[in-house]
Design a protein around this motif. Sequence first.
Motif, mmCIF file in Angstrom:
data_model
loop_
_atom_site.group_PDB
_atom_site.id
_atom_site.type_symbol
_atom_site.label_atom_id
_atom_site.label_comp_id
_atom_site.label_asym_id
_atom_site.label_seq_id
_atom_site.Cartn_x
_atom_site.Cartn_y
_atom_site.Cartn_z
ATOM 1 N N UNK A 541 46.838 -7.968 51.372
ATOM 2 C CA UNK A 541 47.331 -9.618 50.312
ATOM 3 C C UNK A 541 46.717 -10.683 50.281
ATOM 4 N N UNK A 542 45.777 -11.277 50.744
ATOM 5 C CA UNK A 542 45.292 -12.562 50.345
ATOM 6 C C UNK A 542 43.561 -11.842 50.539
ATOM 7 N N UNK A 543 43.218 -11.080 50.951
ATOM 8 C CA UNK A 543 41.622 -10.791 50.146
ATOM 9 C C UNK A 543 42.125 -10.164 48.206
ATOM 10 N N UNK A 544 42.855 -9.111 48.570
ATOM 11 C CA UNK A 544 43.266 -9.521 46.880
ATOM 12 C C UNK A 544 43.274 -10.876 45.837
ATOM 13 N N UNK A 545 44.240 -11.359 46.398
ATOM 14 C CA UNK A 545 44.438 -12.967 45.866
ATOM 15 C C UNK A 545 42.903 -13.497 45.848
ATOM 16 N N UNK A 546 41.989 -13.658 47.017
ATOM 17 C CA UNK A 546 41.038 -13.958 46.421
ATOM 18 C C UNK A 546 40.107 -13.821 45.371
ATOM 19 N N UNK A 547 40.105 -12.794 46.448
ATOM 20 C CA UNK A 547 39.208 -11.490 44.656
ATOM 21 C C UNK A 547 39.529 -12.393 43.650
ATOM 22 N N UNK A 548 41.012 -11.487 43.191
ATOM 23 C CA UNK A 548 41.460 -12.099 42.176
ATOM 24 C C UNK A 548 41.217 -13.821 41.245
ATOM 25 N N UNK A 549 41.514 -14.506 42.786
ATOM 26 C CA UNK A 549 41.146 -15.937 41.826
ATOM 27 C C UNK A 549 39.466 -15.924 41.513
#
Length: 575
Positions: A541-549
């Motif tokens: 979840x945080x990998x996806x959020x970090x990459x998306x941000x």
Amino acid sequence: MKTFPTTDTLRRLPFSLADVAVILGTLVLLAVIARVGVGALDSFQPPLDVPRIDLDPRNLPYYAGRSTLRMFVALVCSTLFTLAYGYVAANSRRAERVMIPLLDILQSVPVLGFLAITVTGFIALFPGSLLGLEAAAVFAIFTSQVWNMTFSFYQSLRTVPQELHEAATLYQLSRWQRFVKLEVPSAMIGLLWNGMMSFGGGWFFVAESEAISVLNQEYTLPGIGSYVAGAIAAENLPALGWAVVAMAVVILLVDQLFWRPLIAWADKFRLEQSASAEAPESWVYDLIQAARVPRLLGRTLMPIREGVNQFLSRLTRMVPPPEISPEAVAQKDRIYNVLVLIFIGLLLAWGIHFIVSTVGVGEVGEAFGLGLFTLGRVVILLIIATVIWTPIGVAIGFQPRLARLLQPLVQFLASFPANFIFPFATLFFIRTGITLDWGSIVLMALGSQWYILFNSIAGAQSIPTDLREMALDMGLTGWQKWRKLIIPGIFSAWVTGGVTASGGAWNASIVSEVVGWGNQRLTAVGLGAYITEATTQGDWARITLGIGMMSLFVVGVNRVFWRRLYGLAEHKYHL
């Protein structure tokens, strides 16, 4: 009575000493490739059968060979992707409106993000073989090389002089003939220097691609990057020193045997109306030119090459576009815009659902704040790198003698993987008490500042000699010369360097905001550290959020700032 062959007799021999050297060199190269490449076919059964790295320095030549082979495989893939993607984006207005923003997004995705997503799939694609992990490592290096090259090629195609396009139309060249006789030659110098820079940038991520730690699983490939990772974990300074020496030898060999001959060969693609004052030189290129075997091989393959050219020319013959009314064009544009808006709406809806159901809105605010810290470091880096390296790049590009002296040094500094220096920098930060919040700017600069330098060199070399001579005759000096000749001449190349340096800095933040030496670990406040921690923990979840941000930041800056500069370069600052 013993006789000796005369000079005329030696000239009539089918082979010369240059031919012997070229043949022996080719055989040695093929033998080395076979020796280091066969290791990619070893058996591999994770997690029990992961290769181990021996820190004995005698293994370094083999490890360096494995890493170098991966780098060149990734470079070939990057070149093919660049030629195809850049051509379509530059020659199709509708495709460009999707492909260039997509390129911004892909450039912004960190290498760790690609590894987290692809490594398991590549291993499953080649069950029981190390080839899957090799493919994952090559793909990771590919993603660190390709975006810079693609941006360079695309921008070069957009700024080809209009009179050359008109000449191609007058001679009724097919699309294939335009591509090989006009577009690729016009882009060659910039593409070559950016390829050199991308190759050097690929070394930066060799350690990350060979010593992979994703989703709580460790994967290791034999290579100089994994050797360095092992030396850092063991706090083995002598092994690290031997790795630095081996890396320096590899870079010098690649420069002398590969990049320098290409630079000497590419000088013929300079856009000139008067002869260049002094052409680049290469002993390898001179050796190949003196040999007869390459020319004989070229003549033998000439019928095949001509047949392929004729077939592709007939296949891509220019056909006058059908007459389409402005109303029809506007209608198609409206449909296209609606489809794009629908796609963006669906993407936003998915993003909102993902945030609400996993990390929560508060985590988004935290990631955005961390992104602002990293953005500040990127801006500082770009300003300092532009002030320092643009004048140096112009001086190297304008003076071939200076280029011969400094190019090996520049190539060495740009190619040397900056993260090999990170352990020494980490020890310096620990012992001096310097916080990584500031130190990470230096670490990011070590890997990304060279994009500006190399593009400045390529831009300066692309300025025709007759324009330089005219500026000299007019007495232009100092700031006046920069304003009237140099800045307009290198502007397009500098923008490409700025875009790729910015993307490279964001990517480098992944390994620059978290560094360690043995059990000691330094962390900076930033989005790169956030992504690194999430990847190590396997927190999807945080990998996806970090990459998306990170993608949001990179794409936003590119659209608001860099894309406007690209437009200025395309319409005002090109020949």
